[in-house]
Design a protein around this motif. Sequence first.
Motif, PDB file in Angstrom:
ATOM      1  N   LYS A 165      42.824  51.383  41.759  1.00 24.55           N
ATOM      2  CA  LYS A 165      43.102  50.189  40.962  1.00 24.55           C
ATOM      3  C   LYS A 165      42.150  50.059  39.775  1.00 24.55           C
ATOM      4  O   LYS A 165      41.719  48.973  39.415  1.00 24.55           O
ATOM      5  N   GLU A 193      50.439  43.159  41.196  1.00 26.59           N
ATOM      6  CA  GLU A 193      50.313  43.862  42.473  1.00 26.59           C
ATOM      7  C   GLU A 193      51.650  44.442  42.907  1.00 26.59           C
ATOM      8  O   GLU A 193      51.707  45.502  43.540  1.00 26.59           O
ATOM      9  N   SER A 251      37.075  43.695  41.319  1.00 33.17           N
ATOM     10  CA  SER A 251      38.224  43.009  40.714  1.00 33.17           C
ATOM     11  C   SER A 251      38.516  41.651  41.337  1.00 33.17           C
ATOM     12  O   SER A 251      39.371  40.921  40.835  1.00 33.17           O
ATOM     13  N   PRO A 253      42.600  44.753  52.642  1.00 30.70           N
ATOM     14  CA  PRO A 253      43.885  44.177  52.220  1.00 30.70           C
ATOM     15  C   PRO A 253      44.557  43.443  53.372  1.00 30.70           C
ATOM     16  O   PRO A 253      44.425  43.836  54.537  1.00 30.70           O
ATOM     17  N   TYR A 276      34.953  51.753  41.845  1.00 26.83           N
ATOM     18  CA  TYR A 276      35.936  51.334  42.845  1.00 26.83           C
ATOM     19  C   TYR A 276      36.448  49.948  42.489  1.00 26.83           C
ATOM     20  O   TYR A 276      35.772  48.939  42.720  1.00 26.83           O
ATOM     21  N   TRP A 304      38.587  47.919  43.666  1.00 28.25           N
ATOM     22  CA  TRP A 304      38.756  46.889  44.688  1.00 28.25           C
ATOM     23  C   TRP A 304      37.457  46.164  45.002  1.00 28.25           C
ATOM     24  O   TRP A 304      37.473  45.117  45.644  1.00 28.25           O
TER      25      TRP A 304
END
Length: 403
Positions: free
Chosen positions: A374, A386, A255, A311, A250, A252
């Motif tokens: 991602k 992004e 990163s 987010p 995953y 997110w």
Amino acid sequence: MDTAYLLDWANLLLRWAHVITAIAWIGASFYFVMLDNSLTPPTHGDLQAKGVDGEMWAVHGGGFYHSNKYMVAPRWLPLPEKLHWSYWESYSTWLTGFGLFTVLYLFNAGTFLVDKSVYDWSPAAAVVASLGFLVAFWLVYDAICRTWGQRPHGDLVVGVLVFAFVVFASWLACQLFAGRAAFLLVGAMLATAMSANVFFWIIPGQRKVVAALRAGQQPDPLHGKRGKQRSVHNTYFTLPVLIAMLSNHYGWLYSGPHNWLVLVLLMLAGALIRHSFVARHKAHALGRRMPWEHALIGTAVLVGLALWLAPAPQASAPAQVQPPVRFAEVQAVVEQRCAMCHNAQLAQKNVALHTPQLIRQHAQAVYQQVAVLKLMPLNNATQMTEDERALIKRWFEAGAPTN
């Protein structure tokens, strides 16, 4: 035959074998921890006379099971010739896991281990350092256990020192390796210590106890204490290892700039939840209230982590409607960021994106890997922004138009 294709088959088969053996090892570990913590003193005089220290009745599969535990050995008969030993589950899990790590990461170190935006070094150096992580953690962890394990309050001291070292190792891994590799490497580091506990301490100690009993000698109780201690450590390592292994899928999670802290919190939540189940078995055996506090704290850590990583909400601007995405814009992003690894000459994972037809054919996969997970480009080697990910997201969610 294409080498990449053969490596994919090796990856699949090793991953399959690794999952199977891990289920067997973790299942056996969970069962014996539950059994140990569920034992109650025997109430029948015959069992006490035989030297039984604890018993448990269970019902399963249409029958009843009566488990007895002798802290040393039965007083009324010699040890049987055939004893069941639980160790191949551990060894097989580590061997298949290391094989998978070798095929996927060490053979492709320049792609999977190295992220030049994190640390710019050669693939060979990254390979040596990754193997060093496995060895160094075991040596330090083992030294901590041998130095402090049998002292007063030793379990607490060992727990604090090992936790601190895991935090440091997580931070260091995320400073040296690509985020995805760092998460997996920390999990492999803990898993190596688990299997080494079995190989160097638990099984040899049990063999020495068995040999002493068969020779008519009194076994050294240190072997049992040390084996029990390492077994308890293994059960607390289990959920942190599993979440570290799974979380690297995953993007997110790994990163962000504080990915090491994310990893530490995930593993801490796993250890707390595991402790809750260990304490639950003890409470059930003693007829006490079920202690769910640690599980609630672990769950709260996960909820807090989810809120932290959420987010940022998009500012609502009804008057500013974004124009529809043109296919030419998407194609330009794919050609710049993706096609260097997904083309007619180099179709990584059998996905080529060098023509408009192929982009449309793989639209869903591109959306999943680029906008949702991602994960791609791998280690963001082509520096996809992004805004470009958002562009592909809007295009696909609008039906992936071709105009």
